[in-house]
Scaffold this motif. Structure first.
Motif, PDB file in Angstrom:
ATOM      1  N   GLY A 121       0.772  -0.992   0.043  1.00  0.00           N
ATOM      2  CA  GLY A 121      -0.088  -0.148  -0.105  1.00  0.00           C
ATOM      3  C   GLY A 121       0.609   1.252  -0.235  1.00  0.00           C
ATOM      4  O   GLY A 121       0.232   2.280   0.161  1.00  0.00           O
ATOM      5  N   GLY A 122       2.132   1.156  -0.238  1.00  0.00           N
ATOM      6  CA  GLY A 122       2.884   2.478  -0.280  1.00  0.00           C
ATOM      7  C   GLY A 122       2.917   3.095  -1.487  1.00  0.00           C
ATOM      8  O   GLY A 122       3.140   4.463  -1.225  1.00  0.00           O
ATOM      9  N   PRO A 131      -3.014  -1.037  -5.634  1.00  0.00           N
ATOM     10  CA  PRO A 131      -1.816  -0.857  -4.842  1.00  0.00           C
ATOM     11  C   PRO A 131      -0.700  -1.661  -5.592  1.00  0.00           C
ATOM     12  O   PRO A 131      -0.881  -2.887  -6.203  1.00  0.00           O
ATOM     13  CB  PRO A 131      -1.985  -1.821  -3.614  1.00  0.00           C
ATOM     14  CG  PRO A 131      -3.209  -1.842  -3.262  1.00  0.00           C
ATOM     15  CD  PRO A 131      -3.981  -1.950  -4.449  1.00  0.00           C
ATOM     16  N   LEU A 132       0.363  -0.994  -6.160  1.00  0.00           N
ATOM     17  CA  LEU A 132       1.501  -1.582  -7.013  1.00  0.00           C
ATOM     18  C   LEU A 132       2.208  -2.635  -5.927  1.00  0.00           C
ATOM     19  O   LEU A 132       2.464  -2.525  -4.915  1.00  0.00           O
ATOM     20  CB  LEU A 132       2.715  -0.383  -7.408  1.00  0.00           C
ATOM     21  CG  LEU A 132       1.846   0.790  -8.011  1.00  0.00           C
ATOM     22  CD1 LEU A 132       2.880   1.817  -8.728  1.00  0.00           C
ATOM     23  CD2 LEU A 132       1.087   0.065  -9.302  1.00  0.00           C
ATOM     24  N   GLN A 133       2.501  -3.610  -6.713  1.00  0.00           N
ATOM     25  CA  GLN A 133       3.586  -4.586  -6.239  1.00  0.00           C
ATOM     26  C   GLN A 133       4.847  -4.636  -6.882  1.00  0.00           C
ATOM     27  O   GLN A 133       4.963  -4.332  -7.781  1.00  0.00           O
ATOM     28  CB  GLN A 133       2.695  -6.076  -6.006  1.00  0.00           C
ATOM     29  CG  GLN A 133       2.724  -6.200  -7.455  1.00  0.00           C
ATOM     30  CD  GLN A 133       1.701  -7.701  -7.360  1.00  0.00           C
ATOM     31  OE1 GLN A 133       1.714  -8.360  -8.583  1.00  0.00           O
ATOM     32  NE2 GLN A 133       0.966  -8.123  -6.599  1.00  0.00           N
ATOM     33  N   GLY A 134       5.665  -5.123  -6.007  1.00  0.00           N
ATOM     34  CA  GLY A 134       7.010  -5.677  -6.308  1.00  0.00           C
ATOM     35  C   GLY A 134       6.982  -6.596  -7.429  1.00  0.00           C
ATOM     36  O   GLY A 134       6.570  -7.524  -7.140  1.00  0.00           O
ATOM     37  N   ALA A 135       7.805  -6.352  -8.529  1.00  0.00           N
ATOM     38  CA  ALA A 135       7.772  -7.381  -9.563  1.00  0.00           C
ATOM     39  C   ALA A 135       8.993  -7.215 -10.376  1.00  0.00           C
ATOM     40  O   ALA A 135       9.302  -5.928 -10.885  1.00  0.00           O
ATOM     41  CB  ALA A 135       6.673  -7.524 -10.510  1.00  0.00           C
ATOM     42  N   ARG A 136       9.790  -8.278 -10.588  1.00  0.00           N
ATOM     43  CA  ARG A 136      11.304  -8.274 -11.604  1.00  0.00           C
ATOM     44  C   ARG A 136      10.752  -8.177 -12.922  1.00  0.00           C
ATOM     45  O   ARG A 136       9.705  -8.778 -13.184  1.00  0.00           O
ATOM     46  CB  ARG A 136      11.927  -9.256 -11.096  1.00  0.00           C
ATOM     47  CG  ARG A 136      12.671  -8.925  -9.752  1.00  0.00           C
ATOM     48  CD  ARG A 136      13.985 -10.039  -9.527  1.00  0.00           C
ATOM     49  NE  ARG A 136      14.416  -9.855  -8.277  1.00  0.00           N
ATOM     50  CZ  ARG A 136      15.502  -9.118  -8.168  1.00  0.00           C
ATOM     51  NH1 ARG A 136      16.228  -8.276  -9.114  1.00  0.00           N
ATOM     52  NH2 ARG A 136      16.204  -8.933  -6.824  1.00  0.00           N
ATOM     53  N   ARG A 249       2.468  -2.677  12.519  1.00  0.00           N
ATOM     54  CA  ARG A 249       3.888  -2.858  12.317  1.00  0.00           C
ATOM     55  C   ARG A 249       4.445  -1.650  11.787  1.00  0.00           C
ATOM     56  O   ARG A 249       5.539  -1.166  12.224  1.00  0.00           O
ATOM     57  CB  ARG A 249       3.932  -4.039  11.357  1.00  0.00           C
ATOM     58  CG  ARG A 249       5.392  -4.359  10.851  1.00  0.00           C
ATOM     59  CD  ARG A 249       5.331  -5.389   9.881  1.00  0.00           C
ATOM     60  NE  ARG A 249       4.736  -5.224   8.262  1.00  0.00           N
ATOM     61  CZ  ARG A 249       3.709  -5.774   8.168  1.00  0.00           C
ATOM     62  NH1 ARG A 249       2.795  -6.493   9.141  1.00  0.00           N
ATOM     63  NH2 ARG A 249       3.182  -5.421   7.098  1.00  0.00           N
ATOM     64  N   TYR A 250       3.621  -0.939  10.950  1.00  0.00           N
ATOM     65  CA  TYR A 250       4.076   0.231  10.298  1.00  0.00           C
ATOM     66  C   TYR A 250       4.209   1.338  11.415  1.00  0.00           C
ATOM     67  O   TYR A 250       5.178   2.289  11.309  1.00  0.00           O
ATOM     68  CB  TYR A 250       3.356   0.873   9.183  1.00  0.00           C
ATOM     69  CG  TYR A 250       3.540  -0.103   7.846  1.00  0.00           C
ATOM     70  CD1 TYR A 250       4.957  -0.007   7.267  1.00  0.00           C
ATOM     71  CD2 TYR A 250       2.763  -0.951   7.436  1.00  0.00           C
ATOM     72  CE1 TYR A 250       5.145  -0.785   6.168  1.00  0.00           C
ATOM     73  CE2 TYR A 250       2.925  -1.785   6.482  1.00  0.00           C
ATOM     74  CZ  TYR A 250       4.231  -1.484   5.587  1.00  0.00           C
ATOM     75  OH  TYR A 250       4.405  -2.377   4.756  1.00  0.00           O
ATOM     76  N   ALA A 251       3.095   1.538  12.201  1.00  0.00           N
ATOM     77  CA  ALA A 251       3.184   2.467  13.218  1.00  0.00           C
ATOM     78  C   ALA A 251       4.320   2.419  14.254  1.00  0.00           C
ATOM     79  O   ALA A 251       4.937   3.432  14.693  1.00  0.00           O
ATOM     80  CB  ALA A 251       2.003   2.290  14.142  1.00  0.00           C
ATOM     81  N   GLU A 286       0.990  10.371   2.768  1.00  0.00           N
ATOM     82  CA  GLU A 286      -0.417   9.575   2.996  1.00  0.00           C
ATOM     83  C   GLU A 286      -0.611   8.570   1.770  1.00  0.00           C
ATOM     84  O   GLU A 286      -1.022   7.824   1.850  1.00  0.00           O
ATOM     85  CB  GLU A 286      -1.475  10.751   2.810  1.00  0.00           C
ATOM     86  CG  GLU A 286      -2.880  10.348   3.240  1.00  0.00           C
ATOM     87  CD  GLU A 286      -3.785  11.243   3.418  1.00  0.00           C
ATOM     88  OE1 GLU A 286      -5.107  10.751   3.484  1.00  0.00           O
ATOM     89  OE2 GLU A 286      -3.446  12.295   3.181  1.00  0.00           O
ATOM     90  N   LYS A 287       0.107   9.222   0.532  1.00  0.00           N
ATOM     91  CA  LYS A 287      -0.355   8.157  -0.732  1.00  0.00           C
ATOM     92  C   LYS A 287       0.560   8.786  -1.719  1.00  0.00           C
ATOM     93  O   LYS A 287       1.105   9.766  -2.085  1.00  0.00           O
ATOM     94  CB  LYS A 287      -1.820   8.509  -1.089  1.00  0.00           C
ATOM     95  CG  LYS A 287      -2.178   7.676  -2.474  1.00  0.00           C
ATOM     96  CD  LYS A 287      -3.623   7.696  -2.804  1.00  0.00           C
ATOM     97  CE  LYS A 287      -4.212   9.405  -3.034  1.00  0.00           C
ATOM     98  NZ  LYS A 287      -5.538   9.133  -3.475  1.00  0.00           N
ATOM     99  N   ILE A 288       1.114   7.644  -2.602  1.00  0.00           N
ATOM    100  CA  ILE A 288       2.104   7.878  -3.747  1.00  0.00           C
ATOM    101  C   ILE A 288       1.210   7.246  -4.922  1.00  0.00           C
ATOM    102  O   ILE A 288       0.940   6.194  -5.029  1.00  0.00           O
ATOM    103  CB  ILE A 288       3.260   7.400  -3.529  1.00  0.00           C
ATOM    104  CG1 ILE A 288       3.935   7.742  -2.296  1.00  0.00           C
ATOM    105  CG2 ILE A 288       4.089   7.487  -5.014  1.00  0.00           C
ATOM    106  CD1 ILE A 288       5.271   6.973  -1.900  1.00  0.00           C
ATOM    107  N   GLU A 289       0.766   8.304  -5.852  1.00  0.00           N
ATOM    108  CA  GLU A 289       0.043   7.681  -6.966  1.00  0.00           C
ATOM    109  C   GLU A 289       1.291   7.654  -8.068  1.00  0.00           C
ATOM    110  O   GLU A 289       2.085   8.701  -8.634  1.00  0.00           O
ATOM    111  CB  GLU A 289      -0.796   8.645  -7.353  1.00  0.00           C
ATOM    112  CG  GLU A 289      -2.119   8.426  -6.630  1.00  0.00           C
ATOM    113  CD  GLU A 289      -3.188   9.368  -6.944  1.00  0.00           C
ATOM    114  OE1 GLU A 289      -4.303   8.793  -7.366  1.00  0.00           O
ATOM    115  OE2 GLU A 289      -2.890  10.596  -7.219  1.00  0.00           O
TER     116      GLU A 289
END
Length: 320
Positions: A121-122, A131-136, A249-251, A286-289
């Motif tokens: 969700g970053g 939400p973008l996900q990590g992918a090679r 965890r993030y907090a 708060e959000k990255i688009e």
């Protein structure tokens, strides 16, 4: 974003004269059989440094050798080497030889796990909000992507992809710039105090949820509630626990990271643990688009491609 060694600017339109010869010498040594570690020792001994002023290491030499831009090339979406439209410091043949050297040096070693900074969700797709996900990529380069919908309809539009280093460096630059603003560090300390209060609240919520799950199991064991009622309650409690533990965890990361004396924030960002950088990015943003590039193969952050939504630190309480 940091420029690539051998180039004068981030867009890689011009070669940097005082780095081209050292780069070519490093490549020549590699093709003559020297290890990346030996090349790093040689380069450091000659006084050569990376673009951020750090000494060369085995890993940084390897990353440089695997980057097709040093030969004026890039990988297309199918993983094929194509002309990148900018000059190269070495020839295509030399880069191909470097790749062959790499494959023979590590014939069966998989790419090491990449510690993505902006997952969970970053960052989100600017077109569909997924939400973008990590992918090679097919070439093995870490990146972020909007996953297209699967057969069950889960996923996003699949139209956004971006190199991980490119996006993370862009975000890092802006976060560091924000930290340099007068009065921000004082606001940051106040915000951390608010987050610490939220940490304790979430711990209490988790304890209550775990108690409710135990109570539901006891009632089911005593046959005071039906199997369907137990399954429904357990599913809801489990979902709430997962969500709350993720936010906790993030907090906790936000509450516990430290910038030290901040004499050199750029150096701090480049050397800080990923958890600390992730925490401070989540605290400020708060959000990255991320939106699609204007054309396939674009390897820059075009205006409007990445939109950063900043939190108001004074209003942080209750925002997690």
């Amino acid at each position: 974003m940091p420029r690539l060694y051998g180039f004068d600017d981030a867009s890689r339109r011009r070669l940097r004269d005082d780095e081209v010869d050292p780069l070519r010498q490093m490549v020549s040594r590699a093709l003559k059989g020297q290890s990346n570690a030996d090349i790093a020792v040689w380069a450091n001994g000659e006084g050569y440094r990376g673009t951020l002023g750090g000494e060369w290491k085995d890993a940084s030499v390897g990353r440089l050798f695997r980057n097709p831009a040093i030969a004026g090339l890039r990988y297309d979406d199918d993983g094929e080497l194509v002309d990148a439209g900018h000059p190269g410091a070495i020839t295509r043949e030399e880069f191909t030889a470097l790749l062959e050297r790499e494959s023979s040096r590590k014939p069966a070693e998989p790419a090491p796990p990449y510690d993505y900074l902006l997952v969970d969700g970053g960052c989100t797709c600017g077109k569909c909000t997924w939400p973008l996900q990590g992918a090679r990529t097919n070439a093995g380069t870490p990146g972020y992507r909007c996953r297209p919908k699967d057969k069950d309809g889960r996923g996003g539009c699949g139209e956004v992809r971006m190199d991980a280093e490119l996006l993370e460096n862009y975000v890092g630059e802006h976060v560091v710039a924000e930290l340099l603003k007068p009065g921000v560090r004082k606001q940051l300390l106040k915000a951390q105090a608010a987050v610490r209060a939220q940490v304790e609240k979430m711990k209490s919520i988790i304890e209550d949820l775990e108690g409710r799950r135990t109570e539901a199991a006891t009632l089911y064991g005593q046959r005071q509630i039906s199997s369907d009622a137990f399954v429904t309650a357990d599913r809801e409690i489990t979902a709430n626990l997962k969500d709350t533990r993720s936010r906790l965890r993030y907090a906790e990361q936000m509450a516990n990271f430290s910038l030290g004396d901040a004499k050199d924030l750029v150096r701090w960002w480049n050397t800080a643990p990923s958890a600390s950088k992730r925490a401070i990015a989540r605290l400020f943003l708060e959000k990255i688009e991320v939106f699609p590039a204007s054309a396939r193969g674009v390897r820059t952050v075009e205006p409007g491609r990445v939109v950063l939504h900043w939190r108001k630190l004074r209003d942080l309480s209750g925002s997690l």
